[in-house]
Write an enzyme that holds these catalytic residues in place. Structure first.
Site, PDB file in Angstrom:
ATOM      1  N   ASP A 156       0.829  -1.165  -0.005  1.00 17.60           N
ATOM      2  CA  ASP A 156       0.113  -0.082  -0.125  1.00 17.60           C
ATOM      3  C   ASP A 156       0.880   1.314  -0.066  1.00 17.60           C
ATOM      4  O   ASP A 156       1.427   1.758   0.944  1.00 17.60           O
ATOM      5  CB  ASP A 156      -0.958   0.095   1.084  1.00 17.60           C
TER       6      ASP A 156
ATOM      7  N   ASP B 283      -1.065   6.078  -7.286  1.00 20.35           N
ATOM      8  CA  ASP B 283      -1.563   5.107  -6.417  1.00 20.35           C
ATOM      9  C   ASP B 283      -1.386   3.805  -6.928  1.00 20.35           C
ATOM     10  O   ASP B 283      -2.194   3.334  -7.918  1.00 20.35           O
ATOM     11  CB  ASP B 283      -2.930   5.433  -5.721  1.00 20.35           C
TER      12      ASP B 283
END
Length: 424
Positions: free
Chosen positions: A98, A300
């Site tokens: 992440d 992302d």
């Protein structure tokens, strides 16, 4: 900040003694080998992207409230998973990679409230290198919420109300394949004993954000890079850390911006967009990071399909409609915002799709067609792989396929170059 994303597996096996920060990892997309069709993979990715966006925009928060045994433990949807070995002897854990959060954590014994996972719970009592992190340590101070009761206790929450609560600990981490494994000592991580959230088979999360708690920061590698293969193939994707993170060819570079209210995320300065032959006349404010922390553009790894601020998306949509010589059609699933009727596969009509270019500060990212268009012969639809958002824009990992992307943490800049990722 976030907690989930498209999934990759990173194999960290067989501990060896090494202090080198130069590491190569092989990543695996979450749905690899699942048997889903390409359209089904995209539909699943679109749903995950919407859930992810809610978490990104809500941001990361400290632990609040309480967890009781009656509260449900729900399955998580990650994008890329990282498999590594913790402790001595090494115990395998499977974590969500992440770039939108910092804390590294895994479920630990004895676990009071845990979600199901594919690997056994980490048992700290059998590791000779495990110790509880001191309350006076810098990583304990870096937590947004912590308490001291003979050891540093942490609480960490995410925008979707997922939470983990436990003891900040330290031990060795082993990363890499069996023939080139690297063992790093004294990596701080959360040993979670009260955990709630949206998980599938993971053990926890490996934060790759910009804060002190993240894996990239603790390893001190300075930079990392990945090259994502096409999501509908069964190839692994490489991730490089340290001096192995380097680019060759027509490299382009743009600054990484910081959002003071969300400092973990990798924000970029997007100046404009070209669709086909026309650069769109977008207001400067549409991609600007506002003083209140809203808006802006995030790159992302955990979002699959790009979500674009409404003011820009509507212009992009109109530009594709005007330049694509096909009839607009409705996506009956309600997932994709813009689709066209595609000619049948045996038709002599050649589909010409407008090019798509993102103009960053000092760099132009032109996407391969497969990164933003999907043609499905079963439904007869050609759909744009960009979804509408409110104020914020998130560039997802499908749009990043077959580009080698380098995060330079020291110089605070992002570089990229086209690449055949399955050949690296």
């Amino acid at each position: 900040m976030l907690q989930i994303v498209p999934l990759l597996l990173i194999y960290f096996l067989a501990p060896t003694s090494s202090t080198s920060p130069d590491i190569r990892l092989n990543l695996k997309y979450v749905d690899t080998g699942s048997g889903y069709t390409k359209l089904e993979l995209l539909q699943r990715a679109a749903v995950r992207s919407s859930n992810r966006a809610a978490r990104v925009f809500a941001g990361h928060r400290g632990f609040s409230g309480h967890i009781t045994a009656q509260e449900p433990v729900e399955p998580h949807e990650g994008e890329y998973l990282i498999e590594l070995a913790i402790g001595t002897p090494g115990q395998a854990v499977l974590l969500t990679l992440d770039t939108g959060s910092d804390l590294i954590w895994t479920q630990c014994q004895p676990c009071l409230i845990c979600f199901n996972q594919s690997f056994p719970l980490y048992n700290p009592t059998v590791s000779s290198t495990y110790y509880k992190y001191p309350c006076s340590g810098k990583l304990c101070n870096a937590l947004s919420l912590s308490a001291c009761h003979e050891e540093c206790m942490y609480g960490y929450g995410y925008g979707d109300n997922s939470t983990t609560f436990g003891i900040l600990s330290s031990k060795s981490f082993t990363l890499g394949s069996t023939d080139s494994a690297v063992t790093i000592q004294d990596v701080g991580f959360g040993c979670g004993v009260l955990n709630r959230g949206i998980f599938l088979n993971e053990s926890g999360i490996a934060g790759f954000g910009r804060g002190a708690l993240s894996l990239a920061s603790q390893l001190g590698v300075g930079k990392f890079a990945y090259c994502l293969t096409s999501f509908d193939q069964n190839n692994t994707s490489p991730l490089f850390m340290g001096s192995l993170a380097k680019l060759h060819g027509p490299v382009q570079t743009t600054p990484i911006l910081t959002n003071p209210t969300n400092p973990t995320f990798y924000y970029l300065s997007l100046k404009g967009i070209t669709v086909g032959t026309r650069r769109l006349k977008l207001p400067k404010s549409v991609f600007q990071l506002k003083k209140n922390g809203k808006g802006g553009v995030i790159l992302d790894s955990g979002t699959a399909i790009t979500r674009m601020a409404q003011g820009a998306f509507q212009q992009v949509k109109r530009a594709f409609v005007s330049q694509t010589k096909l009839k607009v059609a409705r996506d009956l699933t309600g997932i994709f915002d813009l689709c066209f009727l595609a000619p049948p596969s045996n038709s002599s009509h050649k589909v010409i799709v407008p090019r798509l270019v993102f103009h960053f500060d000092g760099a132009d990212m032109e996407f391969p067609q497969d990164n933003y268009i999907n043609i499905d012969q079963d439904t007869g639809l050609l759909c744009l792989l960009i979804l509408e958002s409110d104020e914020e824009t998130i560039i997802g990992n499908i749009q990043q396929q077959n580009m080698k992307i380098l995060y330079d943490l020291e110089k605070e800049r992002l570089s990229f170059v086209p690449a055949q990722c399955d050949r690296l």
